[in-house]
Design an enzyme around this catalytic site. Sequence first.
Site, PDB file in Angstrom:
ATOM      1  CB  SER A 137     -15.062-118.803  43.981  1.00 63.42           C
ATOM      2  OG  SER A 137     -15.810-118.820  45.193  1.00 63.42           O
ATOM      3  CE1 TYR A 161     -13.962-124.453  44.520  1.00 65.70           C
ATOM      4  CE2 TYR A 161     -14.881-122.865  45.971  1.00 65.70           C
ATOM      5  CZ  TYR A 161     -14.865-123.480  44.805  1.00 65.70           C
ATOM      6  OH  TYR A 161     -15.415-122.851  43.792  1.00 65.70           O
ATOM      7  CE  LYS A 165     -12.855-122.751  41.966  1.00 63.86           C
ATOM      8  NZ  LYS A 165     -12.810-123.177  40.527  1.00 63.86           N
TER       9      LYS A 165
END
Length: 349
Positions: A137, A161, A165
């Site tokens: 992302s 988050y 990643k």
Amino acid sequence: MKNILITGGAGFIGSHICLEFLAQQKNVFIIDSFINSNKNVFHGIKKILIKENNFKESRLHIFKGDIRDTLFLSNVFFKAKQNGTPIESVIHCAGLKAVKESFINPIKYWDFNVGGSINLLKVMEKNNCRTILFSSSATVYGNSSEIPFKETLKTNPINPYGFTKVTIENILDNLFESKKNKWKVGYLRYFNPIGAHPSGLIGENSSSKPENIFPIICEVASGLRDQINIFGNDWPTSDGTCQRDYLHVVDLAKAHRMAMSFLNDSNSTKLVLNIGRGESTSVLDLIKAFEKTNKIKINYKFTNRRSGDVGISLANTEKMVEILKWKPEKSIEDMCRDGWKWQKSKLKN
Ligand code: NAD
């Protein structure tokens, strides 16, 4: 490459990738726990392919289960082998993606995203399957001031988050380095995928309350919400609202097909690519485009900035264009029209 596994293949992005590979006559294995999706998505996929006279039931294999469950994963690889269609490559989309929830429950995010990925890689290795494309992302860039974001920028996530990643990317780096002639790894750093398949038969169908802008705009348009909150109008952008690099989910699915071909056609390789349009659109401009395209008024209210957000997220797409020899084709209007068509059909069913 004929046989591919898509983890999280029932989700928003995974379902469009599944369609893309089925349309290319691949054998597609789906693993999904349906924690944030619904099995009905496969009816939509079948309908689209049947209309195109391109559906063969025996090409689609759906397995309900969790990627953190080693036995279950091993069993899927075993069944694929038994079927005479051993899994050769993996597109790894399964994971949790809500930034706000990742602040509230970080352990859950590390467990699902990082723990699940480690498990998947172990089972792949055991089964001599060493080609993986991972759903990363733009969030890995955090609030870097070097805009547009180039793949060579140092990663700098600003929410749990995003940390998960980056960690998965690091694990893939280590794996690639450790067995250089064996693994082919790619991570695609998605910018902001929105919209839906133009048929209106598949699209974003989260089980949880949406946190991202486009499904919220659709909920306001359909009367499910009174208004959309815009988090901050004091960002250093053209109109003070955040700017994002939106891209159509169908374009994103196509990018996977091309990136997978690139991996398969190369010897052992590592591919790091931004996937975006290289154009930024402000929240207000997205709302205006939605209103104009669909002729619906969207009420909004300005509120405080939200933690974990950045002002501008914009892809440098030079490397993507060079490697894939391709650029996303669909416009913001396409995204608004197709996404709204999906929302309307969802409401009818
Ligand atoms: P999604 O929630 O619609 O899809 C994820 C799918 O994974 C869901 O179907 C869910 O049920 C499944 N899943 C989650 N945990 C699982 C587990 N442990 N085992 C098996 N299945 C599991 O999300 P999406 O928007 O399609 O995103 C797909 C991937 O792309 C995610 O990894 C996400 O982080 C990444 N990504 C998404 C965006 C975006 O804006 N949507 C942007 C950048 C990156």
